[in-house]
Motif scaffolding. Structure first.
Motif, short mmCIF file in Angstrom:
data_model
loop_
_atom_site.label_atom_id
_atom_site.label_comp_id
_atom_site.label_asym_id
_atom_site.label_seq_id
_atom_site.Cartn_x
_atom_site.Cartn_y
_atom_site.Cartn_z
N LYS A 148 0.85 -1.19 0.00
CA LYS A 148 0.00 0.00 0.00
C LYS A 148 0.89 1.24 0.00
O LYS A 148 1.80 1.36 0.82
N ILE A 149 0.60 2.15 -0.92
CA ILE A 149 1.31 3.43 -0.97
C ILE A 149 0.28 4.55 -0.86
O ILE A 149 -0.70 4.57 -1.61
N ILE A 150 0.50 5.44 0.08
CA ILE A 150 -0.38 6.61 0.26
C ILE A 150 0.48 7.85 0.09
O ILE A 150 1.41 8.10 0.86
N ASN A 151 0.17 8.62 -0.94
CA ASN A 151 0.90 9.86 -1.21
C ASN A 151 0.10 11.04 -0.67
O ASN A 151 -1.07 11.21 -1.02
N ILE A 152 0.73 11.85 0.16
CA ILE A 152 0.04 13.01 0.72
C ILE A 152 0.02 14.12 -0.33
O ILE A 152 1.06 14.72 -0.64
N CYS A 153 -1.16 14.32 -0.87
CA CYS A 153 -1.38 15.38 -1.86
C CYS A 153 -1.87 16.63 -1.12
O CYS A 153 -1.41 16.91 -0.02
N SER A 154 -2.81 17.36 -1.70
CA SER A 154 -3.27 18.60 -1.08
C SER A 154 -4.46 19.11 -1.88
O SER A 154 -4.67 18.71 -3.04
N VAL A 155 -5.24 20.02 -1.28
CA VAL A 155 -6.23 20.71 -2.10
C VAL A 155 -5.53 21.47 -3.22
O VAL A 155 -6.12 21.73 -4.27
N GLN A 156 -4.24 21.79 -2.99
CA GLN A 156 -3.47 22.45 -4.05
C GLN A 156 -3.08 21.48 -5.17
O GLN A 156 -2.47 21.90 -6.15
N SER A 157 -3.44 20.21 -5.05
CA SER A 157 -3.35 19.31 -6.20
C SER A 157 -4.39 19.67 -7.25
O SER A 157 -4.29 19.26 -8.40
N GLU A 158 -5.42 20.44 -6.82
CA GLU A 158 -6.51 20.86 -7.70
C GLU A 158 -6.66 22.37 -7.83
O GLU A 158 -7.10 22.87 -8.86
N LEU A 159 -6.30 23.09 -6.77
CA LEU A 159 -6.56 24.53 -6.70
C LEU A 159 -5.27 25.30 -6.46
O LEU A 159 -4.37 24.82 -5.77
N ALA A 160 -5.19 26.50 -7.01
CA ALA A 160 -4.02 27.34 -6.82
C ALA A 160 -4.39 28.59 -6.02
O ALA A 160 -5.54 29.01 -6.00
N ARG A 161 -3.38 29.15 -5.35
CA ARG A 161 -3.53 30.42 -4.65
C ARG A 161 -2.30 31.27 -4.91
O ARG A 161 -1.21 30.73 -5.17
N PRO A 162 -2.41 32.58 -4.81
CA PRO A 162 -1.23 33.43 -4.95
C PRO A 162 -0.16 33.07 -3.93
O PRO A 162 -0.47 32.70 -2.80
N SER A 163 1.06 33.17 -4.35
CA SER A 163 2.28 32.98 -3.54
C SER A 163 2.70 31.53 -3.36
O SER A 163 3.77 31.27 -2.82
N ILE A 164 1.89 30.55 -3.80
CA ILE A 164 2.27 29.15 -3.62
C ILE A 164 2.13 28.34 -4.91
O ILE A 164 1.90 27.13 -4.88
N ALA A 165 2.29 29.00 -6.06
CA ALA A 165 2.16 28.29 -7.33
C ALA A 165 3.13 27.11 -7.44
O ALA A 165 2.73 26.03 -7.91
N PRO A 166 4.40 27.22 -7.03
CA PRO A 166 5.29 26.06 -7.12
C PRO A 166 4.84 24.90 -6.23
O PRO A 166 4.94 23.74 -6.63
N TYR A 167 4.31 25.22 -5.05
CA TYR A 167 3.78 24.17 -4.17
C TYR A 167 2.62 23.46 -4.85
O TYR A 167 2.54 22.23 -4.85
N ALA A 168 1.71 24.24 -5.45
CA ALA A 168 0.59 23.64 -6.16
C ALA A 168 1.07 22.77 -7.31
O ALA A 168 0.53 21.69 -7.56
N ALA A 169 2.11 23.23 -8.02
CA ALA A 169 2.67 22.44 -9.11
C ALA A 169 3.22 21.11 -8.59
O ALA A 169 3.02 20.05 -9.21
N SER A 170 3.90 21.15 -7.44
CA SER A 170 4.47 19.92 -6.89
C SER A 170 3.37 18.95 -6.46
O SER A 170 3.46 17.74 -6.70
#
Length: 257
Positions: free
Chosen positions: A142-164
């Motif tokens: 079993k592999i569980i990868n911790i994604c984020s709401v930023q896997s779907e949504l972007a906000r100012p100042s964290i575009a690289p985080y959202a990309a990752s």
């Protein structure tokens, strides 16, 4: 065969959680441990990892350690291979280690970009590859990868985080495509906004907190322990036919406009 409620149990299964010395990783370790797993605490600092494992053992959880930096491929492969040989199989992997670097995109430093990608994306690839080679040989995992709401949504100042995190979501699908035939289930767990050390600045920002509570149908920040149910499910036999999916634990944030 009828459904067995015991399929949610993790009794005796060994779970490696990267970056589990604090925050969400530590809480996930507690949750998996409460479901019966032997949790493997990972941190770059040996003393910190050992202290956290000792703390969990005092709480009645079986805990071991695996010390490595997720950005050091040679080191982590050596550590994982040695652990497998000496301590036992890693049957569950939670890729939790991650960092955040905030800045306007036009001013974002290249070094910050590369550091963030090394941890948030490259680390998931390297650790998963090291562990999956053993899982493939056993025909399960079993592999569980911790994604984020930023896997779907972007906000100012964290575009690289959202990309990752968007890339981690797609890497999860790729793991399903490649490894499902070997008995491995790879899924994503995507937290919404939780009060953690990583986003302390946002928690302390009254204007942001007010905005978030209005934006989120649940009307509040998440509590880190609320991630554990989904993690236990994805780590357990109850999810054996779920693969390549991302479960959002976000109070409904990604479901509304």
């Amino acid at each position: 065969m009828s459904f067995n409620i015991n399929s949610f149990q993790l009794n005796g299964r060994r779970a490696l959680i990267t970056g589990s010395g604090k925050g969400i990783g530590l809480e996930l370790a507690r949750g998996l441990g409460a479901a019966g797993a032997i949790v493997v605490i990972n941190d770059r600092n040996r003393e910190k990892a050992q202290a956290v494992a000792a703390q969990l053992r005092e709480e009645g959880i079986s805990a071991e350690t695996a010390v490595f930096d997720v950005t050091d491929r040679a080191q982590l492969f050596a550590a994982i291979n040695t652990f497998e040989a000496s301590s036992g199989p890693i049957e569950i992997l939670v890729n939790n280690a991650g960092i955040q670097r905030r800045a306007p995109l036009e001013d974002y430093e290249a070094n910050d970009w590369h550091e963030l990608m090394r941890v948030n994306l490259d680390g998931v690839f390297h650790v998963s590859q090291a562990v999956a080679r053993h899982m493939i040989a056993r025909g399960r995992g079993k592999i569980i990868n911790i994604c984020s709401v930023q896997s779907e949504l972007a906000r100012p100042s964290i575009a690289p985080y959202a990309a990752s995190k968007g890339a981690v979501k797609m890497l999860t699908k790729g793991m399903c495509a490649e490894w499902a035939c070997h008995g491995i289930q790879a899924n994503g767990l995507a937290p919404g906004y939780f009060a953690t050390e990583m986003n302390r600045a946002l928690v302390d920002d009254q204007a942001f907190s007010q905005w978030l509570c209005k934006r989120t149908p649940a009307g509040r920040w998440g509590k880190v322990e609320e991630l554990c149910g989904a993690a236990v499910f994805l780590a357990s036999p109850a999810s054996d036919f779920i693969n390549g999916q991302t479960i959002f634990v976000d109070g409904g944030l990604t479901s509304v406009v």
